[in-house]
Scaffold this motif. Structure first.
Motif: not given
Length: 361
Positions: A93-109
């Motif tokens: 799923v990682s490669k299908t993420l948008t830039v904003n969703r990936w930022f949210l994923r890492q930002g939460l961590l």
């Protein structure tokens, strides 16, 4: 002028860094990681919720340190939420993420881990100030504690949002990192070094407390006839502190070092092979914290057991308890509590002032 890639999906960046994310997170390996993560996330939610509820319910925990302890449990609870979000947005799923969703994923961590670290630092400083002033509890008012808690989360949220606010490589893909394909390598160096420095400060604080307690314990031992168990109390407390430090070193340092190596563009370090395991190791700290810092306190454990069993015990048990607040002794540093209380019982430390008024501290 450099071209920006805000509208690209993450596969573009993963392919540039040659990160074999999709291939590594498939099949039985992915199922194993998800089962492992799910089990510990459930434990994180339940255990840290019990810690927070115990602090709210038991009036003996209504002191500045315990409010910070509850906030630390809240940070660990948030880490569980961040990891759940990661589990549903990782692997193929990682490669299908948008830039904003990936930022949210890492930002939460980043937010959750920073909140835990900063909270531990605040607790360490609070305990250090209390010990050096020969007090069981600090003079922090509820307003000041509330301000500290708000500040902790403000710092954590800001650190989690820094890449989104502009410190990224979307407009200069030549400086993109390998582990975090849209993070700038300079940011990874900054973030890892900053956290390692905070860790070093905490170690220094703990060492000062250890030396202080040892010195005062030697003085007490030569001037009192207290029981052997009382004289051994500082040693037992230092074992707890060393457990805390050991867990923190094991869980955090490997991941921070890997991020630092990635930020320094170490292409021969094999960081891609260990990244996910070091992430799990860092999050494991949120699992260990309730055990190390809370369950070692008899009254905290008793309060949580009463809530689990949904039964209320006779209030006479509370009246038989010591009037001195329980000796959780901080997730970080409350070695002072036992030492000072020991001194009070033996009547050798500060027969007046703050210690003399321990019942109102």
């Amino acid at each position: 002028m450099n071209e920006c890639y805000y509208d690209r999906r993450m596969d573009f960046f993963y392919n540039r860094t040659k990160a074999d994310t999709a291939d590594e997170w498939t099949g039985a390996q992915l199922i194993g990681v998800l089962c492992f993560g799910t089990f510990f996330c459930i434990f994180i939610f339940i255990s840290n919720s019990l810690v927070i509820a115990a602090v709210v319910k038991n009036k003996r925990f209504h002191f500045p340190f315990y409010y910070l302890l509850a906030n630390l449990a809240a940070a660990d609870f948030f880490a569980g939420i961040a990891y759940v979000f990661l589990m549903f947005n990782t692997g193929p799923v990682s490669k299908t993420l948008t830039v904003n969703r990936w930022f949210l994923r890492q930002g939460l961590l980043d937010t959750s881990l920073t909140a835990s670290l900063v909270n531990l630092l605040v607790i360490a400083v609070e305990r250090h100030m209390s010990i050096m002033r020969m007090k069981i509890h600090s003079n922090l008012t509820k307003k000041r504690v509330t301000f500290l808690i708000i500040s902790i989360w403000a710092i954590a949220i800001f650190m989690g949002a820094v890449p989104t606010l502009g410190w990224n490589c979307l407009c200069d893909i030549t400086v993109c990192s390998s582990l975090a394909p849209i993070y700038s390598r300079s940011y990874l160096v900054f973030w890892s070094v900053l956290n390692l420095v905070v860790f070093f400060i905490m170690v220094v604080v703990y060492i000062r407390i250890y030396m202080y307690v040892q010195r005062k314990t030697n003085v007490l031992s030569s001037h009192t006839s207290g029981s052997i168990s009382r004289r051994r109390t500082p040693v037992k407390l230092m074992k707890t502190v060393m457990t805390v430090l050991g867990a923190f070193v094991v869980c955090w340092t490997p991941g921070l070092v890997v991020l630092l190596l990635d930020g320094l563009n170490c292409t021969d370090c094999g960081i891609q092979n260990v990244k996910r395991w070091f992430l799990l190791l860092a999050l494991l700290n949120s699992v260990m914290n309730p055990i190390i810092y809370s369950y070692k306190d008899d009254e905290m454990w008793a309060t949580m057991k009463r809530m689990i069993c949904c039964s209320s015990e006779d209030k006479s048990q509370e009246r038989r308890s010591s009037r001195i607040p329980s000796t959780v002794l901080c997730r970080s540093t409350d070695i002072s509590g036992h030492y000072i209380e020991d001194g009070i019982i033996q009547g050798t430390i500060c027969g007046k002032g703050d210690l003399g008024d321990k019942g109102n501290s």
